[in-house]
Design an enzyme around this catalytic site. Structure first.
Site, PDB file in Angstrom:
ATOM      1  N   ASP A  13     -50.134  58.765  66.096  1.00  0.00           N
ATOM      2  CA  ASP A  13     -48.858  58.043  66.219  1.00  0.00           C
ATOM      3  C   ASP A  13     -49.006  56.538  66.056  1.00  0.00           C
ATOM      4  OD1 ASP A  13     -47.696  60.511  66.734  1.00  0.00           O
ATOM      5  OD2 ASP A  13     -47.966  60.312  68.895  1.00  0.00           O
ATOM      6  N   GLU A  14     -49.980  56.113  65.278  1.00  0.00           N
ATOM      7  CA  GLU A  14     -50.210  54.680  65.078  1.00  0.00           C
ATOM      8  C   GLU A  14     -49.134  54.060  64.191  1.00  0.00           C
ATOM      9  OE1 GLU A  14     -52.425  57.045  64.448  1.00  0.00           O
ATOM     10  OE2 GLU A  14     -54.170  56.727  65.725  1.00  0.00           O
ATOM     11  N   LYS A  16     -48.599  55.768  60.850  1.00  0.00           N
ATOM     12  CA  LYS A  16     -49.136  56.098  59.517  1.00  0.00           C
ATOM     13  C   LYS A  16     -48.015  56.345  58.501  1.00  0.00           C
ATOM     14  CE  LYS A  16     -51.332  59.471  61.551  1.00  0.00           C
ATOM     15  NZ  LYS A  16     -51.168  59.165  62.986  1.00  0.00           N
ATOM     16  N   LYS A  18     -44.990  55.183  58.337  1.00  0.00           N
ATOM     17  CA  LYS A  18     -44.372  53.932  57.882  1.00  0.00           C
ATOM     18  C   LYS A  18     -45.235  53.246  56.825  1.00  0.00           C
ATOM     19  CE  LYS A  18     -43.551  49.168  58.813  1.00  0.00           C
ATOM     20  NZ  LYS A  18     -43.095  48.031  59.566  1.00  0.00           N
ATOM     21  N   GLY A  40     -46.233  64.169  63.287  1.00  0.00           N
ATOM     22  CA  GLY A  40     -44.841  63.730  63.146  1.00  0.00           C
ATOM     23  C   GLY A  40     -44.898  62.313  62.624  1.00  0.00           C
ATOM     24  N   HIS A  41     -44.606  62.119  61.354  1.00  0.00           N
ATOM     25  CA  HIS A  41     -44.724  60.799  60.715  1.00  0.00           C
ATOM     26  C   HIS A  41     -43.332  60.255  60.429  1.00  0.00           C
ATOM     27  CE1 HIS A  41     -49.089  61.776  59.251  1.00  0.00           C
ATOM     28  NE2 HIS A  41     -48.937  61.865  60.545  1.00  0.00           N
ATOM     29  N   THR A  42     -43.030  59.120  61.051  1.00  0.00           N
ATOM     30  CA  THR A  42     -41.672  58.572  60.968  1.00  0.00           C
ATOM     31  C   THR A  42     -41.563  57.503  59.888  1.00  0.00           C
ATOM     32  OG1 THR A  42     -41.658  58.832  63.364  1.00  0.00           O
ATOM     33  CG2 THR A  42     -39.802  57.633  62.396  1.00  0.00           C
ATOM     34  N   ARG A 143     -62.713  83.546  59.227  1.00  0.00           N
ATOM     35  CA  ARG A 143     -62.560  84.266  57.952  1.00  0.00           C
ATOM     36  C   ARG A 143     -61.553  85.409  58.020  1.00  0.00           C
ATOM     37  NH1 ARG A 143     -68.880  84.822  57.397  1.00  0.00           N
ATOM     38  NH2 ARG A 143     -68.454  85.430  59.526  1.00  0.00           N
ATOM     39  N   GLN A 230     -52.847  62.868  62.804  1.00  0.00           N
ATOM     40  CA  GLN A 230     -53.476  62.655  64.110  1.00  0.00           C
ATOM     41  C   GLN A 230     -54.271  61.334  64.066  1.00  0.00           C
ATOM     42  OE1 GLN A 230     -53.906  66.193  62.760  1.00  0.00           O
ATOM     43  NE2 GLN A 230     -51.847  66.168  63.566  1.00  0.00           N
ATOM     44  N   SER A 305     -42.934  62.118  68.252  1.00  0.00           N
ATOM     45  CA  SER A 305     -42.066  62.381  67.094  1.00  0.00           C
ATOM     46  C   SER A 305     -41.925  63.870  66.850  1.00  0.00           C
ATOM     47  CB  SER A 305     -42.657  61.741  65.833  1.00  0.00           C
ATOM     48  OG  SER A 305     -42.990  60.414  66.063  1.00  0.00           O
ATOM     49  N   THR A 307     -42.693  66.422  69.499  1.00  0.00           N
ATOM     50  CA  THR A 307     -42.326  67.190  70.701  1.00  0.00           C
ATOM     51  C   THR A 307     -41.365  66.439  71.628  1.00  0.00           C
ATOM     52  OG1 THR A 307     -44.237  66.281  71.866  1.00  0.00           O
ATOM     53  CG2 THR A 307     -44.563  68.381  70.732  1.00  0.00           C
ATOM     54  N   SER A 413     -47.685  45.025  61.390  1.00  0.00           N
ATOM     55  CA  SER A 413     -46.342  45.600  61.373  1.00  0.00           C
ATOM     56  C   SER A 413     -45.582  45.107  62.598  1.00  0.00           C
ATOM     57  CB  SER A 413     -46.467  47.126  61.377  1.00  0.00           C
ATOM     58  OG  SER A 413     -45.200  47.714  61.524  1.00  0.00           O
TER      59      SER A 413
HETATM   60  P1  GDP Z   1     -47.459  58.365  62.867  1.00  0.00           P
HETATM   61  O1  GDP Z   1     -47.592  59.728  63.433  1.00  0.00           O
HETATM   62  O2  GDP Z   1     -48.754  57.632  62.843  1.00  0.00           O
HETATM   63  O3  GDP Z   1     -46.779  58.350  61.523  1.00  0.00           O
HETATM   64  O4  GDP Z   1     -46.509  57.566  63.871  1.00  0.00           O
HETATM   65  P2  GDP Z   1     -45.147  58.111  64.533  1.00  0.00           P
HETATM   66  O5  GDP Z   1     -44.089  58.118  63.496  1.00  0.00           O
HETATM   67  O6  GDP Z   1     -45.379  59.361  65.284  1.00  0.00           O
HETATM   68  O7  GDP Z   1     -44.913  57.011  65.639  1.00  0.00           O
HETATM   69  C1  GDP Z   1     -44.783  55.671  65.324  1.00  0.00           C
HETATM   70  C2  GDP Z   1     -43.435  55.198  65.868  1.00  0.00           C
HETATM   71  O8  GDP Z   1     -43.418  53.791  65.870  1.00  0.00           O
HETATM   72  C3  GDP Z   1     -42.270  55.619  64.990  1.00  0.00           C
HETATM   73  O9  GDP Z   1     -41.145  55.807  65.811  1.00  0.00           O
HETATM   74  C4  GDP Z   1     -42.064  54.407  64.080  1.00  0.00           C
HETATM   75  O10 GDP Z   1     -40.719  54.285  63.621  1.00  0.00           O
HETATM   76  C5  GDP Z   1     -42.403  53.292  65.010  1.00  0.00           C
HETATM   77  N1  GDP Z   1     -42.988  52.093  64.370  1.00  0.00           N
HETATM   78  C6  GDP Z   1     -43.837  52.008  63.322  1.00  0.00           C
HETATM   79  N2  GDP Z   1     -44.226  50.737  63.124  1.00  0.00           N
HETATM   80  C7  GDP Z   1     -43.601  50.003  64.073  1.00  0.00           C
HETATM   81  C8  GDP Z   1     -43.626  48.614  64.409  1.00  0.00           C
HETATM   82  O11 GDP Z   1     -44.302  47.804  63.810  1.00  0.00           O
HETATM   83  N3  GDP Z   1     -42.853  48.233  65.470  1.00  0.00           N
HETATM   84  C9  GDP Z   1     -42.100  49.113  66.186  1.00  0.00           C
HETATM   85  N4  GDP Z   1     -41.400  48.642  67.213  1.00  0.00           N
HETATM   86  N5  GDP Z   1     -42.060  50.416  65.901  1.00  0.00           N
HETATM   87  C10 GDP Z   1     -42.824  50.859  64.867  1.00  0.00           C
HETATM   88  P1  IMO Z   2     -49.609  62.332  64.203  1.00  0.00           P
HETATM   89  O1  IMO Z   2     -50.064  62.742  62.817  1.00  0.00           O
HETATM   90  C1  IMO Z   2     -50.363  62.360  68.476  1.00  0.00           C
HETATM   91  C2  IMO Z   2     -52.302  65.909  70.166  1.00  0.00           C
HETATM   92  C3  IMO Z   2     -51.494  66.816  71.064  1.00  0.00           C
HETATM   93  C4  IMO Z   2     -52.590  67.352  71.970  1.00  0.00           C
HETATM   94  C5  IMO Z   2     -53.763  67.494  71.036  1.00  0.00           C
HETATM   95  C6  IMO Z   2     -53.939  68.910  70.478  1.00  0.00           C
HETATM   96  O2  IMO Z   2     -48.142  62.287  64.358  1.00  0.00           O
HETATM   97  O3  IMO Z   2     -50.322  61.109  64.639  1.00  0.00           O
HETATM   98  P2  IMO Z   2     -52.609  70.401  68.721  1.00  0.00           P
HETATM   99  O4  IMO Z   2     -51.170  70.744  68.622  1.00  0.00           O
HETATM  100  O5  IMO Z   2     -53.163  69.715  67.527  1.00  0.00           O
HETATM  101  O6  IMO Z   2     -53.449  71.557  69.132  1.00  0.00           O
HETATM  102  O7  IMO Z   2     -52.714  69.363  69.956  1.00  0.00           O
HETATM  103  O8  IMO Z   2     -53.533  66.600  69.960  1.00  0.00           O
HETATM  104  N1  IMO Z   2     -51.711  65.653  68.816  1.00  0.00           N
HETATM  105  C7  IMO Z   2     -51.163  64.504  68.454  1.00  0.00           C
HETATM  106  N2  IMO Z   2     -50.936  63.371  69.152  1.00  0.00           N
HETATM  107  N3  IMO Z   2     -50.035  62.419  67.170  1.00  0.00           N
HETATM  108  C8  IMO Z   2     -50.275  63.532  66.445  1.00  0.00           C
HETATM  109  O9  IMO Z   2     -50.094  63.583  65.115  1.00  0.00           O
HETATM  110  C9  IMO Z   2     -50.822  64.656  67.093  1.00  0.00           C
HETATM  111  N4  IMO Z   2     -51.165  65.904  66.699  1.00  0.00           N
HETATM  112  C10 IMO Z   2     -51.713  66.505  67.772  1.00  0.00           C
HETATM  113  O10 IMO Z   2     -50.517  66.086  71.774  1.00  0.00           O
HETATM  114  O11 IMO Z   2     -52.930  66.377  72.928  1.00  0.00           O
HETATM  115 MG    MG Z   3     -46.770  60.907  64.934  1.00  0.00          MG
END
Ligand code: GDP
Ligand code: IMO
Ligand code: MG
Length: 424
Positions: A13-14, A16, A18, A40-42, A143, A230, A305, A307, A413
């Site tokens: 959830d860093e 990615k 975006k 979950g990539h937003t 397998r 992840q 994003s 759950t 960002s």
């Molecule tokens: P990903 O899984 O790495 O793609 O990240 P997620 O989409 O799960 O979570 C990142 C969240 O931070 C999303 O809600 C984005 O819209 C938000 N986001 C991304 N970059 C920024 C930023 O620079 N500032 C803020 N406030 N929100 C951001």
């Molecule tokens: P993105 O791509 C954050 C976490 C789950 C749990 C562990 C194992 O959006 O960054 P799983 O369902 O893979 O067996 O869960 O990993 N997890 C994530 N946490 N962002 C994700 O993906 C994740 N995908 C799995 O919360 O702790």
């Molecule tokens: Mg995510």
């Protein structure tokens, strides 16, 4: 040409999605190499917000081909009913998407098994997203798995029934009553029906040996961006085991997850938040349980994003970040969500730990052991960030991180929209 890689350096959830969307205009192809709908990539642009789970984040830019590689695991129901439906309202998708015939399928019973396993673990649960990730990767390495290519075989239903019945026996042996379990709000029977329909629909997409497609594209001089899911600290080998996911989230996973040789890896973009979050269970040394943790969660809208679960929040952990840069061979850093720190007068960063009476900067075998983070403090910029006039306190924060990691931060960002970035 080379494959550039963009991946997360923390617990996911860093941001990615975006940044892939921001970088896509520089690439011909965007490809996913591991993970599945646990991701979950937003993306936010033109006042719209989209969350992608399986489909690469390059889909909203014209002329970009998007590829789901062999290392990814696919749930046809989630992909078609949740993602394609959402995307189709904005752009045509079928013509720009290619799916590996070797990508494994997440069956409805994999989702039941995920649920049963988590219940069986009780207080030791992982905090899985319950998308069936671990059971599917277990069947892959065991397998037994079904792959997208199997959908095209005349005996698919037979293979499906065979594996489903094995799963149901396992589930019964765990005393898990699936007759009352709901999957995405549906009973097992309803979900299975919808899944089988989606699986049939998937056959109308470009299904092929994507390893040939990608290697030929490289020979033809095309530029490819691999999108990680992840984060490094969730990697099956080097993450905070057992609180990890079941795939190789690190750069090494790109080769096996796409069929790309190691000498084809180019730039590695490593993304990190200006602080730290984690969703699910597992150790988190710099976690905050106070008002500041709550503030980070509120300001950063730190809710999953995929759950919707609240994300745990804490200070930036530099020893872990350095470890992640080493494992991935990061060449360029990208710092995310700097704006979330806007209201803080003081910023805090972990620079080492004390462990068994010693100061350490290397990560111990068990991160949940009795380690205590040591912190340094910085003056916050305590204001909205003007991207044309970067506050000195932000520049100091960036310089400190760059020196510690011996790497340059190329982009900061400062907001959710694709336009809110500082290019350094
Ligand atoms: P990903 O899984 O790495 O793609 O990240 P997620 O989409 O799960 O979570 C990142 C969240 O931070 C999303 O809600 C984005 O819209 C938000 N986001 C991304 N970059 C920024 C930023 O620079 N500032 C803020 N406030 N929100 C951001
Ligand atoms: P993105 O791509 C954050 C976490 C789950 C749990 C562990 C194992 O959006 O960054 P799983 O369902 O893979 O067996 O869960 O990993 N997890 C994530 N946490 N962002 C994700 O993906 C994740 N995908 C799995 O919360 O702790
Ligand atoms: Mg995510």
């Amino acid at each position: 040409m080379k494959v550039d890689v963009l991946l997360g350096l923390q617990w996911g959830d860093e941001g990615k999605g975006k940044i892939v969307d921001v970088l896509t205009p520089h690439y011909d192809m965007v490809v996913r190499f591991q993970g599945g709908p646990n991701a979950g990539h937003t993306l936010e642009f033109d006042g719209q917000k989209v969350v992608l789970h399986t489909i690469p984040s390059g889909v909203f830019r014209e002329n970009t081909i998007n590829v789901i590689g062999n290392g990814v695991i696919i749930d046809p129901f989630i992909m078609l009913n949740k993602e394609v439906n959402q995307i189709s309202a904005i752009t045509e998708i079928k013509s720009k998407l290619y799916i590996s015939e070797k990508a494994h399928l997440i069956l409805p019973t994999h989702r039941l098994l995920d649920n049963a396993n988590e219940r069986f673990r009780g207080k030791n649960k992982i905090g899985s997203t319950l998308k069936g990730i671990t059971p599917t990767y277990i069947d892959k390495t065991g397998r037994n798995g079904l792959r997208v290519g199997d959908l095209l075989l005349s005996n698919f239903q037979q293979k499906y029934n065979y594996l489903k019945n094995i799963h149901l026996r396992q589930i019964k042996s765990m005393d898990f009553d699936y007759s009352t379990a709901l999957i995405d709000g549906l009973s097992f029977a309803e979900y299975e029906l919808a899944w089988l329909q989606a699986a049939q629909e998937l056959k109308s997409y470009h299904i092929c040996a994507t390893e040939y497609l990608l290697n030929k594209a490289l020979e033809d001089g095309k530029k490819i961006l691999a999108e990680g899911a992840q984060g490094t600290l969730l990697d099956i080998e080097f993450g905070s085991y057992p609180y990890v996911t079941s795939s190789n989230t690190i750069a090494a996973g790109v080769c096996s997850g796409l069929g790309i040789p190691p000498n084809r890896i180019g730039t590695v973009y490593g993304l990190f938040k200006a602080y730290c979050t984690r969703v699910g269970e597992g150790p988190f040394p710099t976690e905050l349980f106070d008002d500041t943790g709550e503030l980070l969660r509120t300001q950063g809208n730190e809710f999953g994003s995929t759950t919707g679960r609240p994300r745990r929040c804490g200070w930036l952990d530099l020893p872990l970040l350095k470890y992640a840069c080493m494992l991935n061979g990061v060449t360029e850093l990208i710092m995310m969500k700097a704006d979330v720190l806007n209201s803080l007068k003081t910023l805090t960063v972990c620079t080492n730990y004390t462990y068994k009476g010693k100061i350490i900067t290397e990560i111990p075998y068990d991160l949940s052991d009795d380690i205590s983070p040591q912190y340094e403090h910085f003056k916050g910029w305590n204001n909205t960030i003007d991207i044309n006039n970067i506050p000195a306190a932000l520049t100091d924060y960036i310089s400190f991180i760059e020196q510690y990691l011996n790497l340059k931060i190329k982009l900061v960002s400062v907001g959710r929209d694709r336009t809110q970035n500082i290019i350094l």
